[in-house]
Scaffold this active site. Structure first.
Site, PDB file in Angstrom:
ATOM      1  NE  ARG A  95      -4.199  -0.892  -0.192  1.00 35.55           N
ATOM      2  CZ  ARG A  95      -4.678  -0.266  -1.056  1.00 35.55           C
ATOM      3  NH1 ARG A  95      -4.150  -0.786  -1.955  1.00 35.55           N
ATOM      4  NH2 ARG A  95      -4.744   0.437  -1.204  1.00 35.55           N
ATOM      5  CG  HIS A 113      12.209  -1.445  -3.525  1.00 37.59           C
ATOM      6  ND1 HIS A 113       9.991  -1.297  -4.351  1.00 37.59           N
ATOM      7  CD2 HIS A 113      12.156  -1.029  -5.123  1.00 37.59           C
ATOM      8  CE1 HIS A 113      10.596  -1.134  -5.336  1.00 37.59           C
ATOM      9  NE2 HIS A 113      11.442  -0.794  -6.373  1.00 37.59           N
ATOM     10  CG  LEU A 148       6.580   4.446  -4.439  1.00 38.34           C
ATOM     11  CD1 LEU A 148       5.795   3.418  -2.761  1.00 38.34           C
ATOM     12  CD2 LEU A 148       6.380   4.105  -4.893  1.00 38.34           C
ATOM     13  CD  GLN A 177      21.630 -12.881  -1.515  1.00 40.58           C
ATOM     14  OE1 GLN A 177      22.679 -12.103  -0.573  1.00 40.58           O
ATOM     15  NE2 GLN A 177      22.554 -13.967  -1.790  1.00 40.58           N
ATOM     16  CD  GLU A 178      13.285  -8.826  -1.207  1.00 40.71           C
ATOM     17  OE1 GLU A 178      12.943  -8.559  -0.767  1.00 40.71           O
ATOM     18  OE2 GLU A 178      13.120  -9.495  -2.812  1.00 40.71           O
TER      19      GLU A 178
HETATM   20  C1  GAR Z   1       9.640  -8.962  -1.777  1.00 46.09           C
HETATM   21  O1  GAR Z   1      10.359  -9.161  -2.655  1.00 46.09           O
HETATM   22  C2  GAR Z   1       9.803  -7.489  -1.220  1.00 46.09           C
HETATM   23  O2  GAR Z   1      10.474  -6.602  -1.455  1.00 46.09           O
HETATM   24  C3  GAR Z   1       8.184  -6.890  -2.245  1.00 46.09           C
HETATM   25  O3  GAR Z   1       7.381  -7.761  -2.181  1.00 46.09           O
HETATM   26  C4  GAR Z   1       7.756  -8.859  -1.799  1.00 46.09           C
HETATM   27  C5  GAR Z   1       7.954  -9.699  -0.503  1.00 46.09           C
HETATM   28  O4  GAR Z   1       7.495 -10.730  -1.096  1.00 46.09           O
HETATM   29  N1  GAR Z   1       8.377  -5.720  -2.004  1.00 46.09           N
HETATM   30  C6  GAR Z   1       7.814  -4.512  -2.660  1.00 46.09           C
HETATM   31  O5  GAR Z   1       7.858  -4.625  -3.685  1.00 46.09           O
HETATM   32  C7  GAR Z   1       7.008  -2.818  -1.894  1.00 46.09           C
HETATM   33  N2  GAR Z   1       7.792  -1.859  -2.961  1.00 46.09           N
HETATM   34  P1  GAR Z   1       7.250 -11.650   1.293  1.00 46.09           P
HETATM   35  O6  GAR Z   1       5.950 -11.425   1.149  1.00 46.09           O
HETATM   36  O7  GAR Z   1       7.298 -13.002   0.248  1.00 46.09           O
HETATM   37  O8  GAR Z   1       8.156 -10.986   1.911  1.00 46.09           O
END
Ligand code: GAR
Length: 193
Positions: A95, A113, A148, A177-178
């Protein structure tokens, strides 16, 4: 004890990675932090079940029930504030937030991100990186400001874009990596000194 509130919209794999890191590295012991709540704007978010199984408060504030962004955010903030959070962590929370909401949590609002910001803010980041011919892509953990996908960068991870990649394969490589950099950024932020 410092409370962490995590906001999700979907599968919540970043949230799960943070919860697992908190357990593994005993954040409750040092720096004295716990995941107090997981809040989703979608009732069907997969991550809610994971949180409940771990005994974490799991709440839903369904944005579709509200007339407009401000009304939604007022309810969301009321739920968040029940947990008196030291950090509010956006983990796949899809959101757009108003400057008012961002200001309320200034300095304690984080986001991840899936791009090397400031490149590719917004949606469809993986496809846009492929279309631009990028040789590398990645993810960014940053403090949230009113603009944003901007704000001071805390951590980044870089992955190669491989021949034959599509948005899905690149997203999967970045997501692994996240799961490393988001818990690390939070632990560093909470560490004293
Ligand atoms: C992740 O890749 C995150 O970086 C991205 O959504 C995915 C959520 O995955 N976020 C965005 O794009 C925000 N602008 P998850 O629900 O498995 O954590």
């Amino acid at each position: 004890m410092k409370n962490i509130v995590i906001l999700i919209s979907g599968g919540g794999s970043n949230m799960a990675a943070i919860v697992r890191a908190a357990e593994r590295d005993r954040w409750g012991h040092a720096p004295g932090a716990r995941i107090a709540a997981v809040i989703s704007n979608r009732p069907d978010a997969g991550g809610l079940a994971f949180a409940r199984e771990r005994g974490i408060a799991a709440e839903v504030v369904d944005h579709q029930r509200f007339d407009g962004r401000e009304a939604f955010e007022a309810d969301l903030a009321a739920v968040i504030d029940r947990f008196d959070p030291a950090l509010v962590v956006l983990a796949g929370f899809m959101r757009i937030l108003t400057p008012g909401f961002v200001g309320r949590y200034a300095g304690r609002l984080l986001n991840i991100h899936p791009s090397l910001l400031p490149a590719f803010p917004g949606l469809h980041t993986h496809q846009r990186a492929i279309d631009a011919g990028c040789k590398f892509a990645g993810a960014t953990v940053h403090q949230v400001t009113a603009e944003l996908d901007h704000g001071p960068i805390l951590e980044q991870a870089v992955v190669p874009v491989l021949p034959g990649d599509n948005a899905q394969s690149l997203a999967a490589r970045i997501l692994t990596q996240e799961h490393l950099i988001y818990p690390r950024a939070i632990a560093r932020l909470l560490a004293p000194g």
